[in-house]
Design a protein around this motif. Sequence first.
Motif, PDB file in Angstrom:
ATOM      1  N   GLU A   2      47.361  69.112 100.150  1.00  0.00           N
ATOM      2  CA  GLU A   2      46.163  69.902  99.855  1.00  0.00           C
ATOM      3  C   GLU A   2      46.129  71.210 100.645  1.00  0.00           C
ATOM      4  OE1 GLU A   2      42.526  71.060  98.139  1.00  0.00           O
ATOM      5  OE2 GLU A   2      44.177  69.798  97.491  1.00  0.00           O
ATOM      6  N   GLU A   3      46.483  71.160 101.928  1.00  0.00           N
ATOM      7  CA  GLU A   3      46.497  72.379 102.736  1.00  0.00           C
ATOM      8  C   GLU A   3      47.536  73.373 102.224  1.00  0.00           C
ATOM      9  OE1 GLU A   3      46.739  69.324 104.053  1.00  0.00           O
ATOM     10  OE2 GLU A   3      44.886  69.069 105.175  1.00  0.00           O
ATOM     11  N   ARG A   5      48.572  73.564  99.111  1.00  0.00           N
ATOM     12  CA  ARG A   5      48.040  74.081  97.844  1.00  0.00           C
ATOM     13  C   ARG A   5      47.106  75.255  98.104  1.00  0.00           C
ATOM     14  NH1 ARG A   5      43.614  74.241  94.949  1.00  0.00           N
ATOM     15  NH2 ARG A   5      42.447  72.949  96.394  1.00  0.00           N
ATOM     16  N   VAL A  91      51.926  70.810  93.881  1.00  0.00           N
ATOM     17  CA  VAL A  91      50.754  70.914  94.758  1.00  0.00           C
ATOM     18  C   VAL A  91      49.481  71.210  93.975  1.00  0.00           C
ATOM     19  CG1 VAL A  91      52.115  71.564  96.788  1.00  0.00           C
ATOM     20  CG2 VAL A  91      51.025  73.350  95.416  1.00  0.00           C
ATOM     21  N   ASN A  92      49.602  71.818  92.803  1.00  0.00           N
ATOM     22  CA  ASN A  92      48.425  72.101  91.990  1.00  0.00           C
ATOM     23  C   ASN A  92      47.983  70.913  91.148  1.00  0.00           C
ATOM     24  OD1 ASN A  92      47.617  74.725  92.738  1.00  0.00           O
ATOM     25  ND2 ASN A  92      49.417  75.540  91.699  1.00  0.00           N
ATOM     26  N   ARG A  94      46.132  67.893  91.229  1.00  0.00           N
ATOM     27  CA  ARG A  94      45.146  67.318  92.153  1.00  0.00           C
ATOM     28  C   ARG A  94      45.344  65.825  92.386  1.00  0.00           C
ATOM     29  NH1 ARG A  94      41.490  71.584  93.594  1.00  0.00           N
ATOM     30  NH2 ARG A  94      40.477  70.025  94.813  1.00  0.00           N
ATOM     31  N   SER A  97      47.552  65.270  95.539  1.00  0.00           N
ATOM     32  CA  SER A  97      47.153  65.983  96.754  1.00  0.00           C
ATOM     33  C   SER A  97      47.397  65.197  98.039  1.00  0.00           C
ATOM     34  CB  SER A  97      45.684  66.395  96.672  1.00  0.00           C
ATOM     35  OG  SER A  97      44.846  65.252  96.643  1.00  0.00           O
ATOM     36  N   ARG A  98      47.542  63.892  97.937  1.00  0.00           N
ATOM     37  CA  ARG A  98      47.769  63.073  99.131  1.00  0.00           C
ATOM     38  C   ARG A  98      49.241  62.798  99.412  1.00  0.00           C
ATOM     39  NH1 ARG A  98      43.245  61.127 101.562  1.00  0.00           N
ATOM     40  NH2 ARG A  98      41.358  61.187 100.327  1.00  0.00           N
TER      41      ARG A  98
END
Length: 132
Positions: A2-3, A5, A91-92, A94, A97-98
């Motif tokens: 997430e960071e 992204r 990364v996009n 969602r 994201s983890r």
Amino acid sequence: LEEIRLALNTVTNKKVAIINGDVLFNSQALQHLKGHLSCILYDSKGEFADDTVGFVVNNSMVESIGHGLPYKWSQIVYLENNELELFRKIVNNRQKSRLMISEAINYVINNGGYFKAVNQLQGYIVKGPFCK
């Protein structure tokens, strides 16, 4: 992821280095990124512990990345061209994201991306923790 992204969505650069936040390095260590396409720096000085994420290399190219593998990743990856676009794609997403960055790198490799394994012979790269 997430960071990463959030960071990638704010830059328009076509070449990006991603460096883990708990890595201490000097400018000489990053000189190894010049002259390569997408690449991963690995520790050849024994600075990273055996349980550090590593990778398998074949003909100077990274085949897969994960725990328990022989070449120890210095936590620095350089992306451009197709590899950067594939990385942006993962990364996009969602739902992903983890994921860990190593899992995203494997996604890139499994979807046609290539990373050259670059030996970090000069410079200084060590992994934290630096504060207790």
